[in-house]
Design a protein around this motif. Structure first.
Motif, PDB file in Angstrom:
ATOM      1  N   ILE A  81       0.869  -1.182   0.000  1.00 46.71           N
ATOM      2  CA  ILE A  81       0.000   0.000   0.000  1.00 46.71           C
ATOM      3  C   ILE A  81       0.899   1.221   0.000  1.00 46.71           C
ATOM      4  O   ILE A  81       1.585   1.497   0.983  1.00 46.71           O
ATOM      5  N   ASP A  82       0.878   1.974  -1.065  1.00 43.08           N
ATOM      6  CA  ASP A  82       1.803   3.093  -1.251  1.00 43.08           C
ATOM      7  C   ASP A  82       1.285   4.364  -0.577  1.00 43.08           C
ATOM      8  O   ASP A  82       0.537   5.145  -1.165  1.00 43.08           O
ATOM      9  N   ILE A  83       1.714   4.546   0.693  1.00 45.47           N
ATOM     10  CA  ILE A  83       1.362   5.783   1.395  1.00 45.47           C
ATOM     11  C   ILE A  83       2.620   6.557   1.806  1.00 45.47           C
ATOM     12  O   ILE A  83       2.519   7.616   2.417  1.00 45.47           O
ATOM     13  N   TRP A 105       4.280   5.008   7.120  1.00 47.40           N
ATOM     14  CA  TRP A 105       4.402   3.611   7.540  1.00 47.40           C
ATOM     15  C   TRP A 105       5.328   3.474   8.748  1.00 47.40           C
ATOM     16  O   TRP A 105       5.066   2.678   9.650  1.00 47.40           O
ATOM     17  N   ALA A 106       6.422   4.260   8.784  1.00 45.62           N
ATOM     18  CA  ALA A 106       7.340   4.214   9.928  1.00 45.62           C
ATOM     19  C   ALA A 106       6.609   4.618  11.209  1.00 45.62           C
ATOM     20  O   ALA A 106       6.812   4.020  12.275  1.00 45.62           O
ATOM     21  N   ALA A 107       5.741   5.629  11.112  1.00 42.77           N
ATOM     22  CA  ALA A 107       4.978   6.070  12.276  1.00 42.77           C
ATOM     23  C   ALA A 107       4.007   4.982  12.741  1.00 42.77           C
ATOM     24  O   ALA A 107       3.870   4.728  13.951  1.00 42.77           O
ATOM     25  N   PHE A 157       9.309 -10.632  -1.041  1.00 38.81           N
ATOM     26  CA  PHE A 157      10.475  -9.970  -0.488  1.00 38.81           C
ATOM     27  C   PHE A 157      10.042  -8.848   0.473  1.00 38.81           C
ATOM     28  O   PHE A 157      10.613  -8.666   1.546  1.00 38.81           O
ATOM     29  N   ALA A 158       9.013  -8.115   0.079  1.00 31.58           N
ATOM     30  CA  ALA A 158       8.497  -7.034   0.916  1.00 31.58           C
ATOM     31  C   ALA A 158       7.950  -7.577   2.235  1.00 31.58           C
ATOM     32  O   ALA A 158       8.158  -6.985   3.306  1.00 31.58           O
ATOM     33  N   LEU A 159       7.260  -8.721   2.185  1.00 33.20           N
ATOM     34  CA  LEU A 159       6.733  -9.333   3.407  1.00 33.20           C
ATOM     35  C   LEU A 159       7.870  -9.740   4.342  1.00 33.20           C
ATOM     36  O   LEU A 159       7.804  -9.525   5.560  1.00 33.20           O
TER      37      LEU A 159
END
Length: 398
Positions: free
Chosen positions: A111-113, A118-120, A274-276
């Motif tokens: 999910i491109d946000i 995402w870090a937060a 890979f992302a998972l």
């Protein structure tokens, strides 16, 4: 945390996004020319973690507390406290930003946000898990995910039919120059993680109470060697798959195509898998890094190391918030993760020297003090890391 899991918790702690990213960059850019650095790192990690485990079993306390107790003069005790708090605080803040950045890269592929949001979100998840004290089962799930990913890397490598002759030729032609030194330090920093020394000593100290110390030391030594070697093998496999996909190829590796190395088996789903793996590795390490910092800082300051105490919570909270802030500033992901690993390698000598001193001077160790063999191995490890760090600094300023 049971005694029989401490070694694997340590291995899981260093198999984070830094390991995946650094090993991929090393394989893609240098092939097997830097495997010597990985072999050294695994040897050094086994040596240093064995010392930390013996310390925890023998004294019943963590590394920070043992260092402080060893200092009989007030000024030396204060120096230990300042160095432990600053070194672990700085190192873990850098490491945490790398963990959160790596995990955020993984989630952003689904999910491109953006990396910052995402870090937060991940930082908030880590806070909730640590606050509740129920992070253990989450960690176990994520560790399994990391090892599943490792299995896919291995299958990919076998399917790709690697050129073993080329790998061997590169292996026996080690490389160390201005181009490779940052990656070498990053490989060392992602494997010999300074905070793991504090984490291991504290975990073993708590889990070995009431047990026969000699048997506890032997069990920890055997298990740590197996777990750390397994972690080193995973790193080697990642290096090998990246080498097959990118080394001496027209394509260059970056955050967007790192998963390409898995395509021979997974096809178009490679990037997602890979992302998972990157996400699961990142969240696992994002939990253990602040946890270790809390053990180190509370031990140095003489505060409660109970996970539910306010002081313990305050330390890991600061580490997570700093990590989120740095990750959200918008640094390029791969250099940020690589920098975090190199920072750990530069901080390692400070902690390792202290550990060597404690393992020779502490009266509480008794029969578990360092032998001459352990001291020689420790000096080789510290000397090598100091030498590499000095080489890096000379090339930066000259």
């Amino acid at each position: 945390m049971a005694k029989d899991k401490s070694g694997y918790i340590i291995a899981a702690a260093f198999i984070g996004p830094g390991t995946v990213t650094t090993a991929s960059l090393a394989g893609a850019n240098f092939g097997f020319h830097l495997v010597w650095a990985l072999i050294f790192s695994v040897f050094a990690t086994i040596v240093l973690q064995d010392m930390a485990a013996r310390l925890g079993v023998a004294t019943g306390q963590g590394l920070a507390g043992a260092m402080k107790d060893m200092a009989y003069k007030p000024w030396l005790k204060n120096l230990f406290v300042v160095l432990i708090v600053s070194a672990i605080g700085i190192g873990n803040a850098a490491y945490e930003s790398g963990n959160l950045t790596g995990a955020a890269i993984g989630l952003d592929a689904f999910i491109d946000i953006g990396i910052g949001p995402w870090a937060a979100i991940l930082g908030a998840i880590a806070i909730v898990l640590l606050w509740s004290g129920s992070y253990q089962w989450i960690e176990t799930v994520l560790v399994y995910l990391v090892f599943i990913m490792a299995g896919v890397f291995l299958i990919t490598l076998l399917v790709a039919k690697p050129d073993l002759s080329a790998m061997f030729n590169q292996l026996i032609s080690p490389k160390l120059d201005t181009d490779a030194i940052t990656t070498v330090l990053a490989l060392i920093g992602t494997t010999i993680v300074p905070y793991n020394l504090f984490l291991h000593a504290s975990l073993v100290a708590k889990s070995s109470k009431g047990l026969d110390k000699q048997q506890a030391v032997l069990a920890c030594r055997s298990q740590s060697a197996r777990a750390i070697s397994m972690g080193g093998l995973i790193t080697l496999i990642v290096m090998a798959t990246a080498m097959m996909a990118f080394f001496n190829q027209a394509a260059t590796i970056d955050a967007s195509n790192m998963g390409e190395q898995l395509k021979p088996v997974l096809g178009d789903k490679a990037q997602w898998f890979f992302a998972l793996g990157l996400f699961s590795a990142g969240l696992t390490s994002a939990i253990t890094a602040p946890l270790a910092a809390a053990y180190a800082v509370t031990g140095a300051l003489g505060l409660s190391d109970d996970m539910k105490s306010r002081s313990f919570k305050a330390v890991w909270m600061v580490i997570i918030l700093v990590g989120v802030s740095v990750a959200a500033l918008g640094f390029k992901p791969l250099p940020a993760i690589l920098f975090a690993q190199a920072t750990n390698a530069l901080l390692l000598p400070v902690i390792a020297i202290f550990l060597l001193v404690v393992m020779n001077k502490s009266q509480a160790l008794g029969q578990f003090k360092n032998s001459w063999k352990s001291n020689i191995a420790g000096v080789v490890v510290v000397g090598t890391v100091v030498g590499l760090g000095c080489y890096k600094l000379v090339n930066v300023f000259l």
